[in-house]
Motif scaffolding. Structure first.
Motif, PDB file in Angstrom:
ATOM      1  N   GLU A 108      -7.726 -16.275 -15.733  1.00 38.97           N
ATOM      2  CA  GLU A 108      -6.931 -15.189 -15.165  1.00 38.97           C
ATOM      3  C   GLU A 108      -5.475 -15.629 -15.047  1.00 38.97           C
ATOM      4  O   GLU A 108      -5.174 -16.818 -14.958  1.00 38.97           O
ATOM      5  CB  GLU A 108      -7.468 -14.788 -13.788  1.00 38.97           C
ATOM      6  N   ASP A 109      -4.592 -14.647 -15.058  1.00 39.38           N
ATOM      7  CA  ASP A 109      -3.173 -14.936 -14.894  1.00 39.38           C
ATOM      8  C   ASP A 109      -2.950 -15.681 -13.573  1.00 39.38           C
ATOM      9  O   ASP A 109      -3.504 -15.311 -12.542  1.00 39.38           O
ATOM     10  CB  ASP A 109      -2.379 -13.631 -14.890  1.00 39.38           C
ATOM     11  N   GLY A 110      -2.166 -16.733 -13.614  1.00 41.93           N
ATOM     12  CA  GLY A 110      -1.920 -17.543 -12.428  1.00 41.93           C
ATOM     13  C   GLY A 110      -2.669 -18.859 -12.425  1.00 41.93           C
ATOM     14  O   GLY A 110      -2.353 -19.752 -11.631  1.00 41.93           O
ATOM     15  N   ALA A 111      -3.663 -19.012 -13.321  1.00 40.65           N
ATOM     16  CA  ALA A 111      -4.387 -20.282 -13.421  1.00 40.65           C
ATOM     17  C   ALA A 111      -3.434 -21.385 -13.886  1.00 40.65           C
ATOM     18  O   ALA A 111      -2.531 -21.141 -14.685  1.00 40.65           O
ATOM     19  CB  ALA A 111      -5.554 -20.154 -14.382  1.00 40.65           C
TER      20      ALA A 111
ATOM     21  N   VAL B 278      -6.579 -30.010 -18.599  1.00 45.26           N
ATOM     22  CA  VAL B 278      -5.691 -29.178 -19.405  1.00 45.26           C
ATOM     23  C   VAL B 278      -4.784 -28.399 -18.458  1.00 45.26           C
ATOM     24  O   VAL B 278      -5.250 -27.542 -17.708  1.00 45.26           O
ATOM     25  CB  VAL B 278      -6.483 -28.202 -20.298  1.00 45.26           C
ATOM     26  N   GLU B 279      -3.500 -28.727 -18.479  1.00 50.04           N
ATOM     27  CA  GLU B 279      -2.529 -28.005 -17.658  1.00 50.04           C
ATOM     28  C   GLU B 279      -1.981 -26.835 -18.470  1.00 50.04           C
ATOM     29  O   GLU B 279      -1.560 -27.017 -19.620  1.00 50.04           O
ATOM     30  CB  GLU B 279      -1.377 -28.924 -17.239  1.00 50.04           C
ATOM     31  N   ILE B 280      -1.982 -25.625 -17.878  1.00 49.68           N
ATOM     32  CA  ILE B 280      -1.518 -24.448 -18.597  1.00 49.68           C
ATOM     33  C   ILE B 280      -0.485 -23.686 -17.776  1.00 49.68           C
ATOM     34  O   ILE B 280      -0.399 -23.844 -16.559  1.00 49.68           O
ATOM     35  CB  ILE B 280      -2.690 -23.501 -18.949  1.00 49.68           C
ATOM     36  N   GLU B 281       0.297 -22.880 -18.472  1.00 48.94           N
ATOM     37  CA  GLU B 281       1.237 -21.950 -17.837  1.00 48.94           C
ATOM     38  C   GLU B 281       0.928 -20.569 -18.388  1.00 48.94           C
ATOM     39  O   GLU B 281       1.016 -20.342 -19.601  1.00 48.94           O
ATOM     40  CB  GLU B 281       2.676 -22.341 -18.151  1.00 48.94           C
TER      41      GLU B 281
ATOM     42  N   GLY C 274      -6.043 -14.425 -20.158  1.00 51.06           N
ATOM     43  CA  GLY C 274      -6.199 -14.859 -21.534  1.00 51.06           C
ATOM     44  C   GLY C 274      -7.388 -15.770 -21.698  1.00 51.06           C
ATOM     45  O   GLY C 274      -8.309 -15.785 -20.869  1.00 51.06           O
ATOM     46  N   GLU C 275      -7.376 -16.547 -22.762  1.00 50.42           N
ATOM     47  CA  GLU C 275      -8.445 -17.513 -23.005  1.00 50.42           C
ATOM     48  C   GLU C 275      -7.904 -18.645 -23.866  1.00 50.42           C
ATOM     49  O   GLU C 275      -6.942 -18.477 -24.621  1.00 50.42           O
ATOM     50  CB  GLU C 275      -9.656 -16.854 -23.675  1.00 50.42           C
ATOM     51  N   VAL C 276      -8.541 -19.788 -23.714  1.00 51.71           N
ATOM     52  CA  VAL C 276      -8.176 -20.931 -24.537  1.00 51.71           C
ATOM     53  C   VAL C 276      -9.423 -21.419 -25.254  1.00 51.71           C
ATOM     54  O   VAL C 276     -10.505 -21.491 -24.661  1.00 51.71           O
ATOM     55  CB  VAL C 276      -7.552 -22.077 -23.694  1.00 51.71           C
ATOM     56  N   THR C 277      -9.290 -21.691 -26.528  1.00 51.65           N
ATOM     57  CA  THR C 277     -10.364 -22.266 -27.328  1.00 51.65           C
ATOM     58  C   THR C 277      -9.989 -23.687 -27.687  1.00 51.65           C
ATOM     59  O   THR C 277      -8.890 -23.939 -28.179  1.00 51.65           O
ATOM     60  CB  THR C 277     -10.608 -21.436 -28.599  1.00 51.65           C
ATOM     61  N   LEU C 278     -10.897 -24.618 -27.426  1.00 48.44           N
ATOM     62  CA  LEU C 278     -10.644 -26.034 -27.688  1.00 48.44           C
ATOM     63  C   LEU C 278     -11.697 -26.576 -28.648  1.00 48.44           C
ATOM     64  O   LEU C 278     -12.900 -26.368 -28.441  1.00 48.44           O
ATOM     65  CB  LEU C 278     -10.698 -26.841 -26.389  1.00 48.44           C
TER      66      LEU C 278
ATOM     67  N   LEU D 226     -14.105 -26.351 -14.858  1.00 49.69           N
ATOM     68  CA  LEU D 226     -13.504 -25.921 -13.601  1.00 49.69           C
ATOM     69  C   LEU D 226     -12.121 -25.364 -13.887  1.00 49.69           C
ATOM     70  O   LEU D 226     -11.351 -25.941 -14.656  1.00 49.69           O
ATOM     71  CB  LEU D 226     -13.382 -27.087 -12.619  1.00 49.69           C
ATOM     72  N   ILE D 227     -11.818 -24.228 -13.275  1.00 51.39           N
ATOM     73  CA  ILE D 227     -10.468 -23.679 -13.331  1.00 51.39           C
ATOM     74  C   ILE D 227      -9.888 -23.711 -11.931  1.00 51.39           C
ATOM     75  O   ILE D 227     -10.420 -23.067 -11.017  1.00 51.39           O
ATOM     76  CB  ILE D 227     -10.455 -22.237 -13.881  1.00 51.39           C
ATOM     77  N   ASP D 228      -8.848 -24.510 -11.754  1.00 49.18           N
ATOM     78  CA  ASP D 228      -8.239 -24.720 -10.435  1.00 49.18           C
ATOM     79  C   ASP D 228      -9.296 -25.102  -9.393  1.00 49.18           C
ATOM     80  O   ASP D 228      -9.296 -24.625  -8.259  1.00 49.18           O
ATOM     81  CB  ASP D 228      -7.470 -23.474  -9.989  1.00 49.18           C
TER      82      ASP D 228
END
Length: 278
Positions: A232-235, A169-172, A177-181, A207-209
């Motif tokens: 976290e911001d920047g992920a 999952v690529e995010i900007e 924040g948080e993401v729910t899938l 895994l985040i980054d």
């Protein structure tokens, strides 16, 4: 009435008219408001900022957001700083943001003469039955789609990694924040069976980054598994690793979660702890 009297009267009327126009302009400019962008996508942060000509003791700025259909989306009251400025971050999206089109932000400061407004474009927030958001390569249509709700950023893409048996999952991000899938088992699952698709449920790894991250599995059914992942911001990348991922993907739109699902998640979160990672 002689000519001089007529000229004098004309001068007085003209001066009064100019003064009235100047006073009206001063009232219009007594408050200003703007947004950081002209258009937003579902889940993005709207940064609202402005300034006042003079600071009024005991008064806050009232901010209203009105949808294209005329419905009131949100109302906020925020203080004015000593520098005569104000600002607030709003999240675009939710059950009241279903309409697409031009949204209007109106501000009021003290009296009805101290008002201003600005506008922005928004494509509408998705629901559990609507097709919204960017298009990802996700399974065959009959196999469903990955539902999501994200705060603090937006999802750019979701792609499979067959060798790693995972979804990428690529995010900007715009903030923490948080993401729910909601992940259909037909797309990605984690099982203890030797084939990866049978046996009892096993935990995903997230895994985040590239670094292992905590998450909650907030709902589990025979058809799907719902996980919430703080970031976290920047992920930039979130990887969900299971025991099986479908090797070939068709094209289907991502379905954005509605408020009912978000409410279930909020209720479940208070009772669930972080699952162990394997």
């Amino acid at each position: 009435m002689n000519m001089y009297a007529v000229l004098a009267l004309f001068t007085i009327l003209a001066t009064g008219s100019v003064a009235a126009q100047s006073f009206a302009q001063e009232l219009v400019d007594s408050v200003t408001v703007s947004t950081d962008k002209e258009a937003y996508e579902d889940g993005e942060t709207i940064t609202v900022s402005g300034a006042v000509r003079e600071r009024l003791s005991g008064y806050d700025i009232t901010i209203k957001v009105v949808a294209p259909n005329g419905n009131l989306v949100t109302v906020k009251q925020i203080p004015v700083s000593d520098e005569k400025t104000f600002g607030i971050d709003l999240t675009a999206g939710g059950p009241l943001w279903s309409s697409s089109g031009t949204y209007t932000i109106m501000v009021l400061y003290g009296t009805e003469n101290r008002t201003a407004e600005t506008s922005f474009e928004f494509g509408g927030s998705g629901s559990a039955t609507g097709i919204k958001g960017p298009r990802f390569n996700l399974a065959n249509p009959e196999d469903g789609a990955v539902g999501y709700k994200i705060t603090g950023g937006k999802i750019l893409s979701i792609t499979p990694d067959v060798e790693a048996k995972s979804l990428i999952v690529e995010i900007e991000t715009t903030s923490d924040g948080e993401v729910t899938l909601i992940i259909p088992r037909s797309i990605l699952d984690s099982r203890l069976g030797p084939d990866g698709i049978s046996g009892e449920d096993d935990s995903f790894m997230v895994l985040i980054d590239g670094e292992e991250a905590e998450f909650n599995e907030t709902e589990t059914t025979s058809e799907s598994r719902t996980i919430t992942i703080p970031f976290e911001d920047g992920a930039t990348q979130i990887e969900i690793i299971g025991s099986h991922v479908i090797p070939e993907f068709g094209t289907i739109a991502v379905i954005v979660l509605g408020i009912a699902i978000v409410s279930i998640i909020a209720i479940s979160r208070s009772r669930l702890s972080i699952l162990p990672k394997y």
